[in-house]
Motif scaffolding. Structure first.
Motif, short mmCIF file in Angstrom:
data_model
loop_
_atom_site.label_atom_id
_atom_site.label_comp_id
_atom_site.label_asym_id
_atom_site.label_seq_id
_atom_site.Cartn_x
_atom_site.Cartn_y
_atom_site.Cartn_z
N ARG A 184 10.60 8.82 0.98
CA ARG A 184 9.28 8.80 0.35
C ARG A 184 8.32 7.93 1.15
N LEU A 185 8.79 6.76 1.58
CA LEU A 185 7.93 5.84 2.33
C LEU A 185 7.57 6.43 3.70
N ARG B 92 -4.49 3.25 10.24
CA ARG B 92 -3.71 2.52 9.23
C ARG B 92 -2.29 2.25 9.73
N PHE C 115 -0.33 -1.30 10.35
CA PHE C 115 0.98 -1.59 9.78
C PHE C 115 1.92 -2.08 10.87
N SER D 225 0.82 -1.21 0.00
CA SER D 225 0.00 0.00 0.00
C SER D 225 0.86 1.27 0.00
N LEU D 226 2.17 1.11 0.16
CA LEU D 226 3.05 2.28 0.13
C LEU D 226 3.32 2.67 -1.32
N PRO D 227 3.55 3.96 -1.59
CA PRO D 227 3.72 4.41 -2.98
C PRO D 227 4.97 3.83 -3.62
N GLY D 228 4.84 3.32 -4.84
CA GLY D 228 5.99 2.83 -5.59
C GLY D 228 6.44 1.43 -5.21
N ILE D 229 5.70 0.75 -4.33
CA ILE D 229 6.07 -0.61 -3.92
C ILE D 229 5.11 -1.61 -4.57
N ALA E 3 4.99 8.96 3.34
CA ALA E 3 3.70 8.33 3.04
C ALA E 3 3.04 7.85 4.32
N MET F 220 -0.77 8.69 6.31
CA MET F 220 -1.79 7.68 6.63
C MET F 220 -2.57 8.09 7.88
#
Lengths: 201, 201
Positions: B28-29, B40, B44, A17-21, B32, B36
């Protein structure tokens, strides 16, 4: 057992659900977590919760902050007459990395994109206008992207704040420093021609 | 504020410690995660802890398992006379994805690599030998990689288990199905020639 066992599957979904993964990377990351010590995994989980609980938005510019104001807004040495408007915190960080920009920021939280149902009211535009209105601002640099949404957003903001008599500017477009002309696309090259500067000699 | 605020920096470091994740992706992660909802992020963090606490190693083949044995070893329909030896769980999953392989597995946990200080005693080789020794095994397919470490490991294992009178095999090397000859490297092409099969017509 082509299906993953449930706890692993749940973690793969979290990573995915993380971007780019994508699925493959998500599986690789989840298996790497399995190989960590329990202590390391607890640290990781703790860091996730901690970031969400202890990081907030700067009350003035929407940058990330630990207290009421972010480190930039809290720094008395910055030029409060200059505001650089960025789409997100990552853009802000790019400017900070130059160590050249000494003004303040305003983080919009995205761009106007009617197709995605993101109107201007979803962005932090009203309080940017309020900052300009309250005075002391000399110039606003609108550093949104050069795509359609970025340009639209820049135009919208410019129209909102120009009435207050501040200078509104956009970043210069051109050839990236150190890049070969051969690799510049036609649009970039056109903008570089339009923005040419006379050589002082 | 070129330095990140502490909670964010800690999370970036956690992501960066995962395989294949560099500084930019880690940032980036982490950002992100900031975006959330708290719910969420709790999910995680829970998935991370859950995977570590509820996933264990199969007592027989070292695949991932929820109970004492993994789903493959616990499946009575599988051919217990055939063992496919793989480096890691990801390789095992690749075989499972074919839906063609019906034997059992043995996960080594890596390859022999003296340069990295990984001798055979660090791998699950002794209990593979014990499985073969205890009887009922007809063939062992050694599916370690075709690099030096993989070949060395395959040779080492073959010597250990051949005395027990089982057939020991390696995977076929050749042109990937659907791939153009043009893109095959010389080594693969040589192996494909060596392994050529007579056409039955």
């Amino acid at each position: 057992m082509t299906e993953l066992i449930l706890p692993l599957q749940r973690l793969v979904e979290q990573f995915r659900s993380l971007p780019g993964i994508g699925s493959k990377t998500a599986l690789r990351l989840a298996l790497a977590v399995l190989d960590m010590s329990e202590e390391r995994v607890e640290e990781f989980a703790g860091a996730l919760l901690d970031v969400k609980r202890n990081v907030r938005e700067c009350a003035r510019c929407h940058n990330i902050a630990e207290g009421e104001l972010c480190a930039v807004c809290g720094d008395e040495g910055r030029d409060a007459g200059l505001i650089c408007v960025v789409e997100d915190v990552r853009s802000l960080m790019s400017f900070e990395r130059t160590r050249e920009y000494k003004g303040l920021y305003h983080v919009l939280g995205g761009t106007i994109s009617p197709l995605d149902g993101r109107g201007p009211e979803k962005l932090h535009i009203d309080d940017l206008v309020a900052r300009v209105e309250s005075g002391g601002v000399r110039e606003v640099i609108i550093a949104t992207g050069s795509d359609v949404e970025g340009e639209t957003t820049a135009m919208y903001i410019a129209r909102k704040i120009k009435p207050y008599g501040v200078k509104v500017s956009r970043l210069a477009y051109g050839i990236p420093v150190g890049s070969d002309l051969e690799y510049a696309d036609a649009q970039t090259l056109t903008r570089a021609l339009e923005g040419r500067r006379e050589v002082e000699a």
